[in-house]
Design an enzyme around this catalytic site. Structure first.
Site, mmCIF file in Angstrom:
data_model
loop_
_atom_site.group_PDB
_atom_site.id
_atom_site.type_symbol
_atom_site.label_atom_id
_atom_site.label_comp_id
_atom_site.label_asym_id
_atom_site.label_seq_id
_atom_site.Cartn_x
_atom_site.Cartn_y
_atom_site.Cartn_z
ATOM 1 N N ASP A 295 32.790 -17.234 28.531
ATOM 2 C CA ASP A 295 33.133 -18.416 28.425
ATOM 3 C C ASP A 295 31.890 -19.287 29.074
ATOM 4 O O ASP A 295 31.822 -19.584 30.255
ATOM 5 C CB ASP A 295 34.388 -18.922 29.317
HETATM 6 N N1 LIG Z 1 29.188 -16.807 29.643
HETATM 7 C C1 LIG Z 1 29.725 -16.470 30.695
HETATM 8 O O1 LIG Z 1 31.197 -16.213 30.506
HETATM 9 C C2 LIG Z 1 29.282 -15.932 32.165
HETATM 10 C C3 LIG Z 1 30.027 -15.461 32.985
HETATM 11 C C4 LIG Z 1 29.037 -15.037 34.034
HETATM 12 C C5 LIG Z 1 27.894 -15.289 34.317
HETATM 13 N N2 LIG Z 1 27.165 -15.897 33.294
HETATM 14 C C6 LIG Z 1 25.759 -15.979 32.891
HETATM 15 O O2 LIG Z 1 25.058 -14.607 33.383
HETATM 16 C C7 LIG Z 1 23.910 -14.873 33.817
HETATM 17 C C8 LIG Z 1 24.111 -13.577 34.861
HETATM 18 O O3 LIG Z 1 25.235 -13.942 35.869
HETATM 19 P P1 LIG Z 1 25.300 -12.904 36.821
HETATM 20 O O4 LIG Z 1 26.721 -13.058 37.544
HETATM 21 O O5 LIG Z 1 24.876 -11.596 36.688
HETATM 22 O O6 LIG Z 1 24.620 -13.578 38.097
HETATM 23 P P2 LIG Z 1 23.949 -12.708 39.321
HETATM 24 O O7 LIG Z 1 23.717 -13.926 40.420
HETATM 25 O O8 LIG Z 1 24.760 -11.665 39.859
HETATM 26 O O9 LIG Z 1 22.455 -12.112 38.878
HETATM 27 C C9 LIG Z 1 21.330 -12.995 38.775
HETATM 28 C C10 LIG Z 1 20.211 -11.846 38.551
HETATM 29 O O10 LIG Z 1 19.030 -12.530 38.689
HETATM 30 C C11 LIG Z 1 17.957 -12.053 39.590
HETATM 31 N N3 LIG Z 1 17.272 -13.047 40.009
HETATM 32 C C12 LIG Z 1 17.350 -14.342 40.587
HETATM 33 N N4 LIG Z 1 16.224 -15.072 40.806
HETATM 34 C C13 LIG Z 1 15.234 -13.995 40.351
HETATM 35 C C14 LIG Z 1 14.048 -14.486 40.260
HETATM 36 N N5 LIG Z 1 13.320 -15.374 40.855
HETATM 37 N N6 LIG Z 1 13.018 -13.487 39.732
HETATM 38 C C15 LIG Z 1 13.714 -12.254 39.015
HETATM 39 N N7 LIG Z 1 14.986 -12.063 39.172
HETATM 40 C C16 LIG Z 1 15.782 -12.966 39.741
HETATM 41 C C17 LIG Z 1 18.944 -11.535 40.676
HETATM 42 O O11 LIG Z 1 18.158 -10.538 41.549
HETATM 43 C C18 LIG Z 1 20.083 -10.803 39.819
HETATM 44 O O12 LIG Z 1 19.634 -9.582 39.361
HETATM 45 C C19 LIG Z 1 23.581 -16.270 34.582
HETATM 46 O O13 LIG Z 1 22.651 -16.656 33.739
HETATM 47 C C20 LIG Z 1 25.147 -16.771 34.350
HETATM 48 O O14 LIG Z 1 24.939 -18.264 33.874
HETATM 49 C C21 LIG Z 1 27.659 -16.127 32.037
#
Ligand SMILES: NC(=O)c1ccc[n+]([C@@H]2O[C@H](COP(=O)([O-])OP(=O)(O)OC[C@H]3O[C@@H](n4cnc5c(N)ncnc54)[C@H](O)[C@@H]3O)[C@@H](O)[C@H]2O)c1
Length: 1024
Positions: A738
């Protein structure tokens, strides 16, 4: 003098044992050797049977000289200085077993691996302990079960419906009885009633000529049938005339029936050797000539990417009038010979509808022998029994039988000579950038080094034959003036492997030629004939002659910390060094099309080792299922990029495949490195924080590389749509849960309603990532399976929606106060509440429902959550300009008793002094993350529901987390991976689209939902 038998720990389906109770009885009573068996409830033979056979039951095997297992013994259970026999799966440098081998060496275990027990201990000679025949037998039994179901779906009830999977029978014999009875009953049915012509007769077509085929044919032979020649099948099929044949017909195809020369030159006598040596001159005619006329294809051929496929997706599309409705891919080579096998199925659900054509069911299970555990155990014991006395007597390795000596991988803390290459492989493959094996230092004469450097593509049974070891020895003998580096290494269990090896001689081309001659001689040496190896030097244009891309690592002094920290940054500045970023292991690759000019090199053989390259940016909470899904295709290389290298490495270890590589790039700081990586990819998935997607998208547009995200389209990203369209690049956004699955599932119903002439006057849609009820055991009823900051941010959004034609606008400060109770359709026991989610009116256009008088989108929580969080917000806990201490002061003065209990829960065990000084929101995030984390063994769940016209149509999803992944990670990670997969498949409409795209269009949601369903993520639809 005793031997031990371990309790298997590797897979739930591993019920085999290396000795049956009967064999144990012989060991005890005839050979006079004591046997100690670790008790196990899941082994196919009961503990009591072993006791009756004279064995002792005990967990303690420390008194045994030799210890037998089937699959990998957990490293913690290895007893120092003992001899162990099991399948270690280390001989190809499999990363998931590196720690196990390290433990074997540390504990000075003598490890004998069944995979390399060969005739007379000769490297490359036929294996003695092999299970292909059992795979064939179990696979064929499962096939008949699947066939029964598939025929039923097509309107024909047959006695095959009474056949179960192989594992459902107490023994193979029992299974064969069931097959025989069903076959007889089918023949009788055929005599008594007229069957639709497409099932009359049922034609089974077999491929392959090895043990798998042998096993499958043995089961097939139990059915009353007639065999016909391929030429007869071709003729009868073309004329659609099968008159006069019995109810079941078999046909065995050979290679000569499956391929023809591309140049059209007739091949009156098919030359197999020519075909194996130069498969690029052949194309498949199998489907056109034979397979389209069969009902069931039973595939048992070895295939790799140099050869034409057995059945491709385009075959199915080209001949839509085919009769085929079941494929048994016993070879289980995902997207391999049978391109339609998208994934390995499970023992529990061995078959399912084929994505490319739902009239066909497809079966592919990669652990089939474990479905016949009794017979497979007997096979183990038959081979191992003769060796038991010498192992029980702890005979010195040099005095062991040749078969055991040849299979002894490690002894007294070292790898045995034939297997020292495994250590090299682990050192090579485990190192970011594949730092050079021999640790050479920078020399002045880079140009000479580049001239003396080349890349070889080696293909064959390189590891089990010992050939790779000998080849590496040749280069190593040149130290310090020569060295090698493994650029790419693709290995597959029981399959041929492909290695791209860079060889460098400081002296330039003349010295290099000498080394190459030796390597080519080895490949042609009759002693290694069984390796079926081919070695080709790749043309200079493979990397534009710029071997610096890999040579570069020779200039960097590698200093790995003992705890596995990343390398020092040194050596990066050398002006000479260009090419892929640190952490990448790829040479600069030219466009594949340019290789068509290379007369002496086949395109497929050249680019097949890593056909597609995908980068997954981010290794956070939802990344693992995404990486797992994308890496199922072993010809695809997946780079897992993170600013936190340990996190990326840990993720790769958890997925445990050789085609995945952790890469350390900080997306905010190392712009050039990221850009260079993106340029070398076929698709990028961004799972970085959402604010970073726009800059990644810019790189993707510039490099013309498709991008997928799971986040909402931001204005910056939307602004790139035009440029992406111009560049012909698809940027697929909102491809998660979502947003993501909500769009797909809603649009599937909306389009259906519209297509049947209806209207959607009212649309409401809610979704929540929640804790499963049994784990919602804190005052918030909430635990985090994704970043708390996202949840907190979402609580501060304003919202808009319409209700019965009226516009409702909610300011951000009032959002939490607007929560209303919500009950799920058919699940009223879940006490939930819904909060309006952003601007629902946008979806009137997006979902193409201008007629809607009600359009609402909401977020779900357990009831009471919003009221408590509202008090937190009012006290200032979401602010950055207040300290946590200040917010806490305000909170204590005004909060209700319920909210105070919640805060006490959060603060338990914390010290005020540590908390006070930090910005309130940062501290709150940390507390939520630590105190409201899902604990080991706890599940989360994702809930989604759409209502169309009230309860007229309701679509619901309820997915629970599993031991390996949270529901949030699975739903988001798989959806985003499926998006990437669709973009990588040139036959899909979406891969040919461009600009910013959403999964609201049919070309995305239709295949997307289908693939999610195949992963077990299924929406339930109710209509009144
Ligand atoms: N559509 C949906 O239902 C839904 C649900 C959850 C998450 N998401 C999206 O999925 C994505 C990931 O979510 P998540 O929960 O895994 O996030 P998270 O915060 O757990 O992971 C983010 C990742 O990015 C890395 N990161 C952050 N800054 C960085 C940088 N400068 N350089 C390199 N790596 C970097 C972190 O180390 C981590 O591995 C996000 O964009 C979020 O918006 C979507």
């Amino acid at each position: 003098m005793s031997i031990g038998i371990v309790k298997e720990a590797y897979s739930v389906w591993e019920r085999r044992c290396c000795f049956t109770p009967r064999q144990v009885e012989r060991i005890v009573r005839t050979l006079g050797i004591e046997v100690v068996v670790q008790p196990s409830g899941k082994r196919v033979f009961a503990d009591a049977e072993y006791v009756r056979a004279g064995a002792t039951l005990s967990d303690d095997l420390s008194g045994c000289n030799a210890i037998f297992g089937v699959k990998q013994v957990p490293q913690a259970n290895l007893i120092p200085d003992k001899t162990y026999l099991f399948f270690s799966h280390t001989i190809k440098g499999q990363p998931e077993n590196e720690a196990l081998l390290a433990s074997v060496l540390e504990k000075r275990v003598r490890l004998i691996d069944y995979e390399v027990i060969s005739q007379n201990g000769v490297a490359g000679a036929p294996r003695l302990v092999a299970f292909g025949e059992y795979a064939g037998k179990a696979g064929m039994i499962d096939t008949l079960r699947g066939l029964g179901q598939q025929l039923l779906y097509q309107g024909l009830s047959t006695p095959f419906l009474s056949i179960g999977s192989a594992y459902m029978y107490p023994s193979y014999k029992e299974a064969t009885r069931a097959v025989r009875m069903a076959g007889d009953a089918f023949a009788a049915q055929h005599r008594q009633q007229s069957t639709p012509s497409r099932f009359q007769p049922l034609v089974f077509l077999f491929t392959g000529s090895g043990n798998v085929n042998k096993g499958a044919r043995q089961v097939f032979n139990l059915l009353p049938h007639a065999m016909i020649e391929p030429s007869e099948l071709m003729q009868r099929g073309a004329a659609d005339d099968f008159a006069g044949l019995p109810s079941v017909v078999g046909c065995q195809a050979g290679i000569q029936d499956m391929v023809a020369r591309i140049d059209g030159e007739p091949t009156p006598t098919f030359d197999k050797r020519h075909y194996y040596a130069q498969p690029e001159h052949y194309h498949s005619v199998f489907f056109e000539h034979l397979a389209r006329h069969c009902n069931v294809l039973v595939n048992g051929v070895y295939w790799d990417s140099r050869f034409p496929r057995v059945v491709s997706k385009s075959d199915i599309a080209k001949f839509p009038d085919h009769r085929m409705h079941f494929i048994a891919d016993i070879s289980c080579d995902v997207r391999g010979g049978v391109e339609l096998l998208e994934r390995a199925n499970t023992v529990e659900e061995p078959f399912g509808p084929c994505e490319a054509n739902d009239k066909i069911s497809i079966m592919g299970v990669d652990i089939l022998p474990s479905e016949l555990p009794r017979e497979a155990s007997q096979h183990f014991g038959d081979y191992l029994l003769p060796f038991v006395p010498q192992l029980a007597h702890n005979t010195a390795t040099s005095d062991l039988a040749k078969e055991l000596q040849g299979a002894c991988i490690a002894d007294k803390g070292s790898l045995r000579e034939r297997f020292t290459y495994i250590g090299d492989l682990y050192r090579e493959l485990g190192r970011p950038g594949h730092a050079v094996h021999s640790g050479g230092k920078a020399t002045e004469d880079t140009a000479a080094q580049i001239a003396g450097s080349t890349v070889l593509r080696m293909h064959g049974h390189l590891f089990d034959s010992g050939l790779i070891n000998r080849m590496l020895d040749v280069v190593e003998a040149q130290l310090p003036h020569g060295r090698f580096q493994i650029v790419e290494c693709m290995v597959g269990a029981n399959r041929k492997s492909t290695v791209l090896l860079q060889v460098t001689m400081d002296g330039g081309r003349p010295q290099l030629d000498q080394v190459l001659t030796k390597i080519f001689q080895l490949a042609a040496d009759p002693a290694f004939a069984s390796s079926e190896a081919t070695v080709k030097e790749l043309p200079h244009s493979f990397c534009d002659g710029n071997f610096a891309a890999t040579l570069r690592d020779t200039y960097r002094e590698v200093s790995e910390e003992e705890d596995g920290e990343e390398e020092e940054d040194g050596g990066e500045e050398s002006g000479l060094l260009t090419g892929p970023p640190r952490g990448s292991r790829h040479l600069v690759r030219k466009d594949s099309a340019s290789f068509l000019d290379q007369a002496d090199v086949s395109v497929t053989s050249l680019i097949a080792p890593s056909l597609q390259k995908v980068a997954v940016l981010g290794a956070g909470m939802v990344a693992k299922p995404c990486v797992e899904y994308l890496s199922r295709d072993s010809s695809r290389h997946v780079s897992v990029v993170s600013g936190d290298f340990n996190e990326a490495k840990a993720l790769c270890r958890r997925v445990g495949r050789t085609n995945i590589e952790p890469v350390h790039i900080d997306a905010l700081q190392h712009h050039d490195e990221l850009e260079s990586l993106v340029r070398g990819c076929d698709a990028v998935v961004s799972l970085l924080p959402a604010t970073m997607h726009a800059s990644v998208a810019k790189m993707c547009v510039a490099a013309k590389v498709p991008l997928v995200t799971a986040s909402y389209v931001s204005p910056e990203l939307q602004a790139l749509s035009e440029a992406a369209t111009e560049a012909g690049v698809p940027i697929l956004c909102e491809m998660g849960l979502d947003p993501g699955m909500d769009h797909m599932s809603a649009m599937a119903v909306i389009d259906q309603i519209h297509e049947s002439g209806g209207k959607v006057h009212s649309f409401t849609s809610v979704c929540g990532g929640l804790t499963a009820p049994e784990a919602a055991n804190n005052p918030f009823g909430y635990k985090f399976s994704w970043s708390p900051r996202g949840v907190l941010t979402a609580m501060q959004n304003s919202a808009r929606f319409s209700r019965n034609g009226e516009l409702v606008e909610i300011e951000s400060k009032d959002l939490l106060a607007s929560a209303e109770p919500f009950r799920m359709y058919n699940l009223p026991s879940l006490a939930l509440e819904q909060l309006p989610n952003r601007d629902a009116l946008k979806y009137v256009d997006k979902y193409r429902i201008p007629e809607a008088q009600t359009c609402f989108r909401g977020t779900l929580r357990y009831e009471g959550f919003s009221a408590k969080m509202l008090e937190f917000v009012r006290a200032g806990f979401l602010r950055e300009d207040l300290t946590f201490g200040e917010a806490l002061g305000a909170f204590q003065a005004q909060a209700t008793q319920e909210a105070k209990v919640a805060m006490e829960f959060l603060l338990a065990g914390s010290h005020d002094a540590e908390l006070d000084g930090r910005p309130a929101v940062d501290q709150l995030c940390d507390l939520l993350q630590t105190r409201l984390a899902l604990r080991e063994g706890e599940r989360d769940m994702t809930v989604m529901q759409h209502n169309f016209n009230g309860d007229e149509h309701v679509s619901t999803l309820l997915a629970y987390g599993t031991k390996s992944d949270t529901a949030m990670a699975s739903t988001v990670g798989l959806t985003v991976a499926i998006g990437a997969d669709l973009l990588l498949d040139p036959t899909t409409a979406v891969s040919q689209s461009s600009g910013v795209l959403l999964p609201t269009s049919k070309m995305i949601y239709q295949p997307g939902l289908k693939r999610l369903a195949a992963e077990g993520i299924i929406f339930t639809n109710h209509s009144r």
